[in-house]
Scaffold this active site. Structure first.
Site, PDB file in Angstrom:
ATOM      1  CB  THR A  43      -0.904  -0.030   1.257  1.00 40.80           C
ATOM      2  OG1 THR A  43      -1.847  -1.077   1.084  1.00 40.80           O
ATOM      3  CG2 THR A  43      -1.630   1.288   1.471  1.00 40.80           C
ATOM      4  CG  HIS A 198      -5.349  -8.484   1.545  1.00 42.36           C
ATOM      5  ND1 HIS A 198      -4.781  -9.248   2.535  1.00 42.36           N
ATOM      6  CD2 HIS A 198      -4.829  -7.228   1.705  1.00 42.36           C
ATOM      7  CE1 HIS A 198      -3.966  -8.486   3.260  1.00 42.36           C
ATOM      8  NE2 HIS A 198      -3.988  -7.260   2.777  1.00 42.36           N
ATOM      9  CG  ASN A 201      -1.272  -8.414   6.749  1.00 40.02           C
ATOM     10  OD1 ASN A 201      -0.685  -9.262   7.415  1.00 40.02           O
ATOM     11  ND2 ASN A 201      -0.716  -7.807   5.709  1.00 40.02           N
ATOM     12  CE1 TYR A 203      -6.365  -3.768   6.816  1.00 42.73           C
ATOM     13  CE2 TYR A 203      -4.795  -5.333   5.891  1.00 42.73           C
ATOM     14  CZ  TYR A 203      -5.065  -4.102   6.474  1.00 42.73           C
ATOM     15  OH  TYR A 203      -4.051  -3.216   6.730  1.00 42.73           O
ATOM     16  CG  ASN A 258      -4.841  -4.277  11.120  1.00 43.59           C
ATOM     17  OD1 ASN A 258      -4.636  -3.148  11.575  1.00 43.59           O
ATOM     18  ND2 ASN A 258      -4.822  -4.541   9.821  1.00 43.59           N
TER      19      ASN A 258
HETATM   20  C1  LIG Z   1       4.546   0.104   3.192  1.00 45.72           C
HETATM   21  C2  LIG Z   1       3.925  -1.262   3.262  1.00 45.72           C
HETATM   22  C3  LIG Z   1       2.689  -1.476   2.711  1.00 45.72           C
HETATM   23  C4  LIG Z   1       2.115  -2.756   2.728  1.00 45.72           C
HETATM   24  N1  LIG Z   1       0.920  -2.965   2.104  1.00 45.72           N
HETATM   25  C5  LIG Z   1       0.408  -4.214   2.003  1.00 45.72           C
HETATM   26  C6  LIG Z   1      -0.752  -4.446   1.216  1.00 45.72           C
HETATM   27  O1  LIG Z   1      -1.313  -3.557   0.589  1.00 45.72           O
HETATM   28  N2  LIG Z   1      -1.211  -5.732   1.170  1.00 45.72           N
HETATM   29  C7  LIG Z   1      -0.611  -6.764   1.843  1.00 45.72           C
HETATM   30  O2  LIG Z   1      -1.074  -7.915   1.760  1.00 45.72           O
HETATM   31  N3  LIG Z   1       0.517  -6.551   2.556  1.00 45.72           N
HETATM   32  C8  LIG Z   1       1.050  -5.321   2.634  1.00 45.72           C
HETATM   33  N4  LIG Z   1       2.232  -5.114   3.310  1.00 45.72           N
HETATM   34  C9  LIG Z   1       2.985  -6.281   3.803  1.00 45.72           C
HETATM   35  C10 LIG Z   1       4.014  -6.701   2.737  1.00 45.72           C
HETATM   36  O3  LIG Z   1       3.375  -7.250   1.601  1.00 45.72           O
HETATM   37  C11 LIG Z   1       5.015  -7.749   3.271  1.00 45.72           C
HETATM   38  O4  LIG Z   1       4.324  -8.892   3.698  1.00 45.72           O
HETATM   39  C12 LIG Z   1       5.843  -7.184   4.404  1.00 45.72           C
HETATM   40  O5  LIG Z   1       6.418  -5.940   4.047  1.00 45.72           O
HETATM   41  C13 LIG Z   1       6.967  -8.126   4.822  1.00 45.72           C
HETATM   42  O6  LIG Z   1       7.851  -8.317   3.740  1.00 45.72           O
HETATM   43  P1  LIG Z   1       9.298  -7.621   3.718  1.00 45.72           P
HETATM   44  O7  LIG Z   1       9.993  -8.006   4.996  1.00 45.72           O
HETATM   45  O8  LIG Z   1       9.976  -8.191   2.501  1.00 45.72           O
HETATM   46  O9  LIG Z   1       9.099  -6.147   3.627  1.00 45.72           O
HETATM   47  C14 LIG Z   1       2.794  -3.835   3.347  1.00 45.72           C
HETATM   48  C15 LIG Z   1       4.045  -3.600   3.936  1.00 45.72           C
HETATM   49  C16 LIG Z   1       4.615  -2.334   3.892  1.00 45.72           C
HETATM   50  C17 LIG Z   1       5.988  -2.135   4.476  1.00 45.72           C
END
Ligand SMILES: Cc1cc2nc3c(=O)[nH]c(=O)nc-3n(C[C@H](O)[C@H](O)[C@H](O)COP(=O)(O)O)c2cc1C
Length: 403
Positions: A43, A198, A201, A203, A258
């Protein structure tokens, strides 16, 4: 830090001696992917207002990241009711479909593949983001702790406490399924390559799945068969619009984000992995419950490892794992057979050419958390590629066809 040991089988083949597993091709549903590095859904709250519309700037951002084996888009609300954060894009209006068309065209032009993540936030919202200022909806009227991210009167992002949501009535359930169905149909029209449901998390779908947020006594609450019913109905509905081999589902077993929790996560998510296997989807996308340990390179909690093993055993097709990975840990976990592909979030956010950087073992740009949500090009499309760092001109990101 050790990766979990998993049983041997077709999907658990040892790595070839000819190269890294991360760079081995893999079939994912309908698609043949050249490697196993996925861009996780992120996001970024940069949709145009009014109307929460994807723009040429968003198209540019995704096109820059088209070397991912698969891009999973930021979460995208399937309805106004499904929105929970300021400035997130939707997939419920004509203009939004056209906006997503800009994105899919740009990604395809750059040689990439993109799935759109279908989202309903449930209780993780606020009346000021809801149609007519109504209460957010949820399986049960349980207020989450924490804050909603809204737009204030000055047009700035602001955190305000969550409210107690309204519990959905049984008669409303078909309407929820239709929201996802319409989102899926609109995504098809927008020209993306598939959709990810989705269910992670905290939702809406996760709120139904997990016992901590679901106190219902109708067919959608109580035993796991009931708590998983909405996810299964949504999966079924979406799979009639898209072939199942272009549909994925994302879950977050043991996740606490959440304000989530489940009295018996193994039984809950074991059942879900089992049932989802029957749909012959493109993949199951699991958020790694051991992400923090992977990131810190400490020993993961045995419960988290056990859950991962369970997901691998019970889900009988392709698994994507996300959370806390870098090049080395991703390779180790793939080699251990924990997953078929690895999704990277923050690293992809900051490195548009992440696969090339991994291939060359080049250093990575650091991500800037202050520009995650909202704003424009800064911290979004201005992270340089290696080519730019060598002094080459950036590719013309936005051309007239994308306006
Ligand atoms: C800025 C940001 C926005 C995110 N938005 C979403 C999202 O829209 N949908 C989702 O399923 N996870 C979202 N996540 C979780 C990421 O998809 C991912 O699972 C999480 O960052 C862990 O991976 P990483 O350690 O490689 O960053 C978001 C994470 C971050 C940091």
């Amino acid at each position: 830090m050790s990766a979990p040991t998993l049983p041997a089988g077709e999907d658990f083949a040892p790595p070839s001696t000819s190269g890294e597993r991360l760079f081995q091709p893999v079939r994912l549903g309908r698609y043949d992917l050249p490697h196993r590095i996925v861009m996780a859904p992120l996001t970024r709250s940069r949709a145009r207002q009014p109307g929460n519309l994807p723009t040429t700037l968003n198209a540019c951002y995704y096109a820059q990241r088209a070397s991912a084996a698969l891009i999973i888009s930021e979460a995208t609300q399937v309805s106004m009711q499904g929105q929970g954060y300021a400035w997130t894009p939707g997939i419920h209006s004509r203009e939004q479909i056209e906006g997503w068309r800009l994105v899919s065209d740009a990604v395809h032009e750059a040689g990439g593949l993109i799935f759109l993540q279908l989202w309903h936030v449930g209780r993780i919202s606020h009346p000021c983001l809801q149609p007519d200022g109504m209460l957010p909806v949820a399986p049960s009227a349980i207020k989450p702790s924490g804050n909603a991210f809204i737009e204030n009167e000055k047009g700035e992002g602001e955190l305000v406490p969550f409210v107690r949501p309204r519990a959905l009535q049984s008669e409303e359930m078909p309407y929820l399924v239709r929201q996802y169905e319409r989102g899926a149909r609109n995504a098809l029209e927008a020209g993306v390559d598939g959709v990810e449901i989705h269910a992670a998390n905290g939702y809406l779908l996760d709120q139904f799945i997990e016992s901590g947020t679901n106190r219902r006594t109708d067919d959608y609450g109580g035993r796991i068969q009931n708590r998983a019913r909405l996810l299964m109905e949504v999966t079924e509905a979406v799979s009639t619009i898209w072939e199942p081999d272009r549909v994925g589902v994302r879950i977050s077993p043991l996740g606490t984000f959440n304000d989530m929790g489940d009295a018996d996560a193994e039984a809950t998510f074991g059942y879900i992995a089992d049932r989802l296997s029957d749909y012959r989807l493109a993949y199951l996308h699991v958020i790694n419950p051991a992400a923090a340990a992977v990131e810190k390179r400490t020993e993961p909690d045995p419960g988290a490892l056990h859950m991962l093993r369970l997901m691998r055993e019970r889900y009988r097709s392709r698994l994507i794992l996300a959370g806390g990975f870098d090049h080395e840990t991703a390779e180790a976990w793939l080699n251990q057979g924990s997953a078929d592909l690895i999704a990277f979030g923050r690293k992809f956010l900051a490195n548009p050419d992440l696969p090339e950087r991994f291939r060359l073992r080049a250093s990575l740009n650091a991500d800037d958390a202050s520009t995650y949500y909202g704003g424009g090009a800064k911290g979004y499309t201005d992270y340089p590629s290696l080519a730019q760092q060598r002094g080459e001109e950036p590719p013309p990101c936005v051309d007239d066809r994308w306006r």
